[in-house]
Motif scaffolding. Structure first.
Motif, mmCIF file in Angstrom:
data_model
loop_
_atom_site.group_PDB
_atom_site.id
_atom_site.type_symbol
_atom_site.label_atom_id
_atom_site.label_comp_id
_atom_site.label_asym_id
_atom_site.label_seq_id
_atom_site.Cartn_x
_atom_site.Cartn_y
_atom_site.Cartn_z
ATOM 1 N N ASP A 76 0.849 -1.200 0.000
ATOM 2 C CA ASP A 76 0.000 0.000 0.000
ATOM 3 C C ASP A 76 0.881 1.245 0.000
ATOM 4 O OD1 ASP A 76 -2.110 -1.722 0.131
ATOM 5 O OD2 ASP A 76 -2.878 -1.036 2.074
ATOM 6 N N LYS A 77 1.944 1.223 0.824
ATOM 7 C CA LYS A 77 2.831 2.384 0.946
ATOM 8 C C LYS A 77 3.485 2.717 -0.403
ATOM 9 C CE LYS A 77 6.689 3.822 3.922
ATOM 10 N NZ LYS A 77 7.981 3.436 3.330
ATOM 11 N N ASP A 78 3.951 1.706 -1.105
ATOM 12 C CA ASP A 78 4.600 1.942 -2.401
ATOM 13 C C ASP A 78 3.601 2.420 -3.452
ATOM 14 O OD1 ASP A 78 6.995 1.262 -1.313
ATOM 15 O OD2 ASP A 78 7.418 -0.423 -2.656
ATOM 16 N N ARG A 79 2.389 1.922 -3.386
ATOM 17 C CA ARG A 79 1.372 2.378 -4.350
ATOM 18 C C ARG A 79 1.051 3.854 -4.117
ATOM 19 N NH1 ARG A 79 -1.749 -2.311 -6.674
ATOM 20 N NH2 ARG A 79 -1.137 -4.157 -5.506
ATOM 21 N N VAL A 80 0.993 4.249 -2.836
ATOM 22 C CA VAL A 80 0.729 5.659 -2.518
ATOM 23 C C VAL A 80 1.842 6.529 -3.104
ATOM 24 C CG1 VAL A 80 0.599 7.348 -0.629
ATOM 25 C CG2 VAL A 80 -0.612 5.160 -0.435
#
Ligand SMILES: Nc1ncnc2c1ncn2[C@@H]1O[C@H](COP(=O)(O)OS(=O)(=O)O)[C@@H](OP(=O)(O)O)[C@H]1O
Ligand SMILES: Nc1ncnc2c1ncn2[C@@H]1O[C@H](COP(=O)(O)OP(=O)(O)O)[C@@H](O)[C@H]1O
Length: 197
Positions: A76-80
């Motif tokens: 999720d963090k990398d997608r953000v």
């Protein structure tokens, strides 16, 4: 971090560039599951716009992840972070006067809203390519769903990673049974009727 950096106001600006290109710059933001048709439709739409003499630029998930976002994965963090960088790039292209098309899953509403807020009013057009998971999985153009189901790929959108459907997209496409060409034409006509291209 940027508190000692002063923003420069240049004399050749977004308005003068847009006037010179004779178009209103905008971001046409396609969002949807993997296999929903984002890349196919963005590509067909860009061709139509190009043929009409528009100045366009297509930012596509698979390509950007080879370069600018090559250090990012699918947590999720990398997608953000992926969508934050793409939003900033899209803003630069809009500043250059372009009609930008983007084709990213962009699974989180807050990140799509981030891009909307970076831009001026009416410059962000959210296009929801609403193809059901079952259809995407049936298409499985890259064989990724098969791998996700077998556990070979983790954090796959729609399987074990969240997709938040747009709350109020400007355009909602639910035409998975027609040809890509027909849907692209439909999208083009919708954009024209709203005055967005
Ligand atoms: N775990 C996982 N989940 C989803 N997608 C995956 C994953 N691993 C690889 N891929 C491939 O990466 C493409 C999606 O990249 P995006 O940059 O659009 O994703 S995101 O917006 O940051 O969620 C996506 O491309 P599209 O099929 O064009 O959507 C896939 O080909
Ligand atoms: N109406 C349609 N719109 C878009 N794609 C469609 C449609 N019908 C079938 N397809 C097919 O679905 C697949 C979508 O793949 P792709 O464009 O790579 O999706 P995404 O970029 O969302 O992962 C393509 O093989 C395309 O030909």
């Amino acid at each position: 971090m940027t508190s000692n950096v002063v923003w420069h106001q240049h004399e050749v600006n977004k308005q003068t560039r847009a006037d010179s290109l004779k178009q209103a710059p905008r971001v046409l933001w396609l969002t949807g599951l993997s296999g929903s048709g984002k890349s196919t439709l963005a590509n067909l739409l860009e061709k139509k716009l190009f043929e009409q003499g528009k100045h366009t630029y297509l930012l596509d998930g698979d390509n950007i992840r080879h370069g600018l976002c090559g250090d990012l994965g699918f947590s999720d963090k990398d997608r953000v972070e992926n969508i934050r960088r793409i939003s900033e790039v899209a803003k630069l292209f809009v500043d250059a006067g372009n009609i930008v098309l983007t084709a990213f899953i962009s699974p989180f509403q807050a990140d799509r809203d981030y891009c909307r807020k970076l831009l001026d009013d009416n410059e962000f057009v959210e296009v929801y390519v609403d193809t059901p998971l079952a259809v995407c999985e049936q298409r499985d153009p890259k064989g990724l769903y098969k791998k996700a189901r077998s556990g070979e790929i983790k954090d796959f959108t729609g399987i074990d990673s969240t997709y938040e459907a747009p709350a109020s997209p400007e355009i909602h496409l639910t035409y998975q049974d027609e040809t890509p060409e027909a849907t692209a034409e439909r999208l083009f006509e919708l954009l024209k009727s709203k005055g967005w291209v």
